[in-house]
Enzyme design. Structure first.
Site, PDB file in Angstrom:
ATOM      1  N   ASP A 149      21.918  25.562  44.395  1.00 54.63           N
ATOM      2  CA  ASP A 149      20.571  26.132  44.294  1.00 54.63           C
ATOM      3  C   ASP A 149      20.330  27.202  45.368  1.00 54.63           C
ATOM      4  O   ASP A 149      21.192  27.480  46.208  1.00 54.63           O
ATOM      5  CB  ASP A 149      19.543  24.989  44.379  1.00 54.63           C
ATOM      6  CG  ASP A 149      18.374  25.202  43.441  1.00 54.63           C
ATOM      7  OD1 ASP A 149      18.046  26.367  43.158  1.00 54.63           O
ATOM      8  OD2 ASP A 149      17.762  24.197  43.004  1.00 54.63           O
ATOM      9  N   TRP A 198      18.622  31.539  39.999  1.00 54.43           N
ATOM     10  CA  TRP A 198      17.474  31.879  39.139  1.00 54.43           C
ATOM     11  C   TRP A 198      17.550  33.306  38.600  1.00 54.43           C
ATOM     12  O   TRP A 198      16.528  33.965  38.382  1.00 54.43           O
ATOM     13  CB  TRP A 198      16.147  31.692  39.888  1.00 54.43           C
ATOM     14  CG  TRP A 198      16.060  30.476  40.734  1.00 54.43           C
ATOM     15  CD1 TRP A 198      16.341  29.196  40.372  1.00 54.43           C
ATOM     16  CD2 TRP A 198      15.656  30.414  42.117  1.00 54.43           C
ATOM     17  NE1 TRP A 198      16.142  28.345  41.427  1.00 54.43           N
ATOM     18  CE2 TRP A 198      15.720  29.061  42.495  1.00 54.43           C
ATOM     19  CE3 TRP A 198      15.240  31.370  43.041  1.00 54.43           C
ATOM     20  CZ2 TRP A 198      15.399  28.640  43.791  1.00 54.43           C
ATOM     21  CZ3 TRP A 198      14.910  30.962  44.333  1.00 54.43           C
ATOM     22  CH2 TRP A 198      14.996  29.600  44.690  1.00 54.43           C
ATOM     23  N   GLY A 199      18.781  33.801  38.383  1.00 51.29           N
ATOM     24  CA  GLY A 199      18.938  35.141  37.817  1.00 51.29           C
ATOM     25  C   GLY A 199      18.727  36.268  38.809  1.00 51.29           C
ATOM     26  O   GLY A 199      18.626  37.430  38.420  1.00 51.29           O
ATOM     27  N   ASP A 219      13.214  28.501  36.134  1.00 54.17           N
ATOM     28  CA  ASP A 219      13.344  27.274  35.347  1.00 54.17           C
ATOM     29  C   ASP A 219      12.737  27.349  33.939  1.00 54.17           C
ATOM     30  O   ASP A 219      11.747  28.030  33.700  1.00 54.17           O
ATOM     31  CB  ASP A 219      12.658  26.109  36.071  1.00 54.17           C
ATOM     32  CG  ASP A 219      13.395  25.730  37.345  1.00 54.17           C
ATOM     33  OD1 ASP A 219      14.176  26.550  37.867  1.00 54.17           O
ATOM     34  OD2 ASP A 219      13.190  24.601  37.820  1.00 54.17           O
TER      35      ASP A 219
END
Ligand code: GAL
Length: 411
Positions: A149, A198-199, A219
């Site tokens: 993450d 997250w791109g 998300d």
């Protein structure tokens, strides 16, 4: 280096296709993740083992669902005196290895979650500065999959916020040390590395050099707006997905009652044809029959797992309106090793959706085609298809040359 030396080096160094070309992740991964089930509360041995049992009793393992992935909150809030991560004893009473051993004995794989910053998104210890020793620990536990993450990462804001809006560098900077730690153990253990930034930083353009799959968006919150936001964005980045590195559209948020059955079909169908990992984000103890029917659709799973690994994208048949940003376009197609898949999405209005095969990329030309629709099971032969589709529902059609079809008896 002279030219002979260059040739010699080229011959002796094995061909590396990507920075993390360790021979796995050649198809989008399939499995389950704990996060959407009950966030921190689901990061436990109890959930992992119960899900593994369900994979077998519901026939999911035999359909290809393989990874049981535990997300954030599996450790204690601090490392031990030797700097090691400690599985929370309340959640892992027999440790992690006992769970991975059991899961492996069932023919399944086990995944864990970490974070490139100094804390995970939920505030547990992050992996920054501990990459090599933490990966050694994962290997000793037999972990197969590692989601990574992007919280509490280097930031110009002080103290670092959970989600930095002014990052001190590109996310590549903090994903590289973990990629290198994973490469460092690959003779012992091949870990699937899932980037969850997250791109950010257009990860699809470099993700294949860092990992096997990468989240291309923030998300999926489980609502229709998330399906629209993520699904529509997948069209523009299809060319970056391929064997060894796939756009990850995030977990399949089915079974939460935020989507109706039409929307669940479109969600699953679009994730399948765009070659997203198929990771169930729901409690399998509570899965309804209608959701189960969707996630067990073998035709769609086979399309997702096709060896070619090419993602479908949108195409515009003559006379069709132009795509609208953020909305699900009706017409999708992509190549398969033995044909072409067409997706028809009633993303914005119910209606009759028709396509002439000659207008579909990869079909064209003359010739007779055979087709099968994956949700209704309808089959046919000819040069076109037409379906009446309810609002937010989808039809997925696999098309093959009729002659090939006879020989192979595909349908
Ligand atoms: C988010 C991530 C989610 C989940 C969550 C855990 O950043 O996108 O998929 O892992 O963190 O805290």
């Amino acid at each position: 280096m002279n030219s002979w030396q260059t040739v010699l080096v080229a011959l002796t160094i094995p061909q590396v296709v990507s920075g993390l070309d360790n021979g796995i992740g050649l198809k989008p991964h399939m499995g389950w993740s704990s996060w959407n089930v009950a966030q921190c509360d689901a990061a436990s041995a109890k959930y992992a083992l119960a899900t593994a049992d369900k994979f077998i009793s519901l026939g999911l393992r035999d359909l290809g669902y393989e990874y049981i992935n535990i997300d954030d909150c599996w450790s204690t809030k601090s490392r031990d005196s030797a700097g090691r991560l400690v599985p929370d004893p309340a959640k892992w009473p027999n440790g992690i290895k006992a769970v991975t051993d059991r899961i492996h004995s069932m023919g399944l794989k086990f995944g864990l979650y970490g974070c490139a910053g100094d804390k995970t998104c939920a505030g547990y210890p992050g992996n920054e500065g501990h990459e090599r020793s933490d990966v050694a620990q994962l290997v000793s536990w037999g972990v197969d999959f590692w989601k990574y993450d992007n919280c509490y990462t280097p930031c110009r804001q002080n103290p670092r916020p959970q989600t930095c809006t002014s990052p001190a560098g590109t996310t590549k900077t903090w994903y590289a040390p973990m990629r290198d730690a994973i490469l460092g153990v690959q003779n012992t253990k091949k870990l699937h590395f899932n980037l969850c930034n997250w791109g950010r930083d257009e990860v699809w353009t470099w993700g294949a050099s860092y990992g096997h799959s990468w989240r291309m968006s923030v998300d999926n919150w489980g609502d229709w707006a998330s399906v629209e936001r993520i699904g529509s964005a997948a069209a523009g980045i299809h060319q970056y997905s391929g064997p060894g590195g796939f756009n990850d559209l995030d977990m399949l948020y089915l079974g939460s009652s935020k989507l109706n059955v039409n929307q669940e079909r479109l969600h699953f169908g679009l994730w399948a044809i765009t070659k997203s990992p198929l990771v169930l984000g729901l409690d399998l103890d509570k899965i309804s029959n209608s959701t189960l029917t969707i996630v067990r659709n073998k035709g769609l799973i086979d399309i997702n797992q096709d060896s070619l690994g090419k993602a479908a994208t949108t195409f515009r048949p003559p006379g069709a309106a132009a795509p609208v940003g953020g909305k699900i376009y009706p017409y999708w197609a992509g190549p398969l090793s033995d044909g072409v898949v067409i997706g028809l999405c009633a993303g914005t209005s119910a209606g009759t959706y028709s396509v002439n095969f000659k207008d579909v990329p990869g079909l064209g030309g003359s010739g007779a085609y055979a087709w099968k629709e994956m949700y209704t099971g309808q089959t046919g032969n000819g040069a076109s298809v037409s379906f009446s589709i309810d609002l937010h529902d989808m039809r997925v059609i696999k098309v093959t040359k009729a002659a090939q079809n006879k020989e192979k008896a595909l349908f």
